[in-house]
Write a protein that holds these residues in place. Sequence first.
Motif, short mmCIF file in Angstrom:
data_model
loop_
_atom_site.label_atom_id
_atom_site.label_comp_id
_atom_site.label_asym_id
_atom_site.label_seq_id
_atom_site.Cartn_x
_atom_site.Cartn_y
_atom_site.Cartn_z
N THR A 45 0.83 -1.20 0.00
CA THR A 45 0.00 0.00 0.00
C THR A 45 0.87 1.25 0.00
N VAL A 46 1.96 1.21 0.77
CA VAL A 46 2.89 2.34 0.80
C VAL A 46 3.43 2.62 -0.60
N TYR A 47 3.72 1.56 -1.36
CA TYR A 47 4.34 1.71 -2.67
C TYR A 47 3.37 2.26 -3.71
N VAL A 48 2.10 1.96 -3.58
CA VAL A 48 1.17 2.32 -4.65
C VAL A 48 0.27 3.51 -4.29
N ASN A 49 0.27 3.93 -3.05
CA ASN A 49 -0.59 5.03 -2.63
C ASN A 49 -0.10 6.35 -3.23
N GLU A 50 -0.89 6.93 -4.15
CA GLU A 50 -0.48 8.15 -4.84
C GLU A 50 -0.34 9.34 -3.91
N ASN A 51 -0.95 9.28 -2.75
CA ASN A 51 -0.85 10.38 -1.81
C ASN A 51 0.35 10.23 -0.87
N ASN A 52 1.04 9.12 -1.01
CA ASN A 52 2.18 8.89 -0.14
C ASN A 52 3.31 9.87 -0.45
N GLU A 53 3.97 10.32 0.58
CA GLU A 53 5.03 11.34 0.45
C GLU A 53 6.13 10.91 -0.51
N ILE A 54 6.54 9.64 -0.46
CA ILE A 54 7.64 9.19 -1.30
C ILE A 54 7.29 9.24 -2.78
N LEU A 55 6.02 9.00 -3.11
CA LEU A 55 5.61 9.07 -4.51
C LEU A 55 5.52 10.52 -4.98
N GLN A 56 5.17 11.41 -4.07
CA GLN A 56 5.19 12.83 -4.41
C GLN A 56 6.62 13.29 -4.69
N VAL A 57 7.55 12.75 -3.93
CA VAL A 57 8.97 13.04 -4.17
C VAL A 57 9.37 12.61 -5.58
N ALA A 58 8.89 11.43 -5.99
CA ALA A 58 9.20 10.92 -7.33
C ALA A 58 8.66 11.85 -8.41
N LYS A 59 7.42 12.27 -8.25
CA LYS A 59 6.81 13.14 -9.26
C LYS A 59 7.48 14.51 -9.32
N GLN A 60 7.90 15.01 -8.15
CA GLN A 60 8.56 16.31 -8.12
C GLN A 60 9.95 16.27 -8.77
N SER A 61 10.49 15.07 -8.91
CA SER A 61 11.82 14.94 -9.53
C SER A 61 11.78 15.15 -11.03
N TYR A 62 10.59 15.14 -11.63
CA TYR A 62 10.49 15.23 -13.09
C TYR A 62 11.11 16.52 -13.64
N GLY A 63 11.11 17.58 -12.83
CA GLY A 63 11.72 18.82 -13.29
C GLY A 63 13.22 18.71 -13.48
N SER A 64 13.82 17.71 -12.85
CA SER A 64 15.27 17.50 -12.97
C SER A 64 15.61 16.38 -13.95
N LEU A 65 14.57 15.84 -14.59
CA LEU A 65 14.76 14.80 -15.61
C LEU A 65 14.53 15.37 -17.00
N VAL A 66 15.20 14.81 -17.99
CA VAL A 66 14.99 15.22 -19.39
C VAL A 66 14.95 13.98 -20.27
N LYS A 67 14.25 14.11 -21.37
CA LYS A 67 14.27 13.06 -22.41
C LYS A 67 15.43 13.38 -23.35
N VAL A 68 16.26 12.39 -23.61
CA VAL A 68 17.41 12.55 -24.50
C VAL A 68 17.16 11.76 -25.77
N SER A 69 17.12 12.47 -26.90
CA SER A 69 16.94 11.82 -28.20
C SER A 69 18.22 11.98 -29.00
N ALA A 70 18.82 10.86 -29.36
CA ALA A 70 20.06 10.87 -30.14
C ALA A 70 19.75 10.39 -31.55
N TYR A 71 20.12 11.18 -32.54
CA TYR A 71 19.83 10.86 -33.94
C TYR A 71 21.12 10.50 -34.66
N ILE A 72 21.08 9.36 -35.32
CA ILE A 72 22.23 8.87 -36.09
C ILE A 72 21.83 8.73 -37.54
N ASN A 73 22.60 9.34 -38.42
CA ASN A 73 22.32 9.27 -39.86
C ASN A 73 22.84 7.93 -40.38
N THR A 74 21.94 7.06 -40.76
CA THR A 74 22.32 5.71 -41.19
C THR A 74 22.54 5.60 -42.69
#
Length: 415
Positions: free
Chosen positions: A94-123
């Motif tokens: 329940t702790v792991y899946v509860n969306e209101n749990n503090e630790i999951l809020q920490v996870a969601k707040q980390s998204y501002g420090s994450l980026v999607k990296v797309s690398a393009y290679i000409n084949t």
Amino acid sequence: MDNNSEYNLYTEKITNKGKTKKRVKRFLLYIFMTVFLSTIAAVVFFEVNGYLKKISTDEKTKEKVSIIIPDESKSVDTTSTASPDSTSQSEVETVYVNENNEILQVAKQSYGSLVKVSAYINTSAVFQTLYEKVCMGAIIIGEDRKFYILCDFGTVDKADNIVIRTYNGIEKQATLLAGDQTTGIAILSMELSEEEYNRNQNSDFNKTRVFEIANSNGVMVDDTVVAVGNICNGEFTYNVGRITNNTNSEYGTDSMYEILNTSITCGMGYNGVLLNNKGQVIGVVTSKYESKYGKMLVSAYSINSIKNVINCLSNGKELKTIGIEGREVTSALSKAYNMPRGIYVNSVSFNSPAFKGNIQPGDIIKSVNSEAVYSFDRFQELILEADENEPLVISLAKRDNNGYKDMEVKLSFGN
């Protein structure tokens, strides 16, 4: 003598006199041009030499980019949010899946420090066919409008174009500063325009920002942790679990990396960072050892043991090595086996600087450039910080019939 003869002789004298004057003028012009050009050359030499010295001085005095790891005594508490001894399995789930749990809020707040990296290679040079490879990156260092991003080296290596997309929608070109094949880590840099920076500062929706770094030496078994990045077969995904082991280590050339094992399940091709319950980075997720520690279970390099690699790559430098693998001679081992403290050499890579310097298995490296080394962390740091144009002075203890004999060798990173 007839008039004609006198005239010819007179003309000849005038002609010779004219030629002499021309020769003198040419000679003087030659002297002048020589002095003039020599003066210009001297001025240019001193100016260029001064400029090159200034560049060299600037490079040496330039402040290095690095991650900041707080002292262990000042580290934020990383104890678990729930005690496994007093919590049933259903309650843990329940702790792991509860969306209101503090630790999951920490996870969601980390998204501002994450980026999607797309690398393009000409084949295809003919049809300009682009192949895209994607991974997640973590912003670990920031300087004004410039951000340094940790990501998977295998994704961005040899890419013709790298594009970063932040969680709040900013897209920017990125530059690969350097990467390391052994750890699979790469560092990218991107810089926001002034307009983008101001817009980001005023954003209420997951502002792009730098991750906080924790001291991973304080991580304990059963601590609650979060893996964020591409964890569950998707971008900006996470999962929660606990530390199951904090004592494993993996050895490489001139290095030893501590591994944090977790109970976090993950999908294929996962990558990202490991956070404590305060949202601070304590590790860099790696799939390199999953066959050893368990498939579909997240393991991570501890941030303390990988910091030398991150700092080196963030400054655009390739990792230097002298080519040894070994073990730390701790104080306990030193007392038990009457051995000097330092790095015990298990093996030496062929044709490496250590090989050429006659460092052999069984030797103990006591110091590098007169600084004592009691840990691989410090040993690697001194190697990476060494000037590759200067000899590297290694103090050794070599075993003989009477115990250990001290000697000094000088190694070169050049050919």
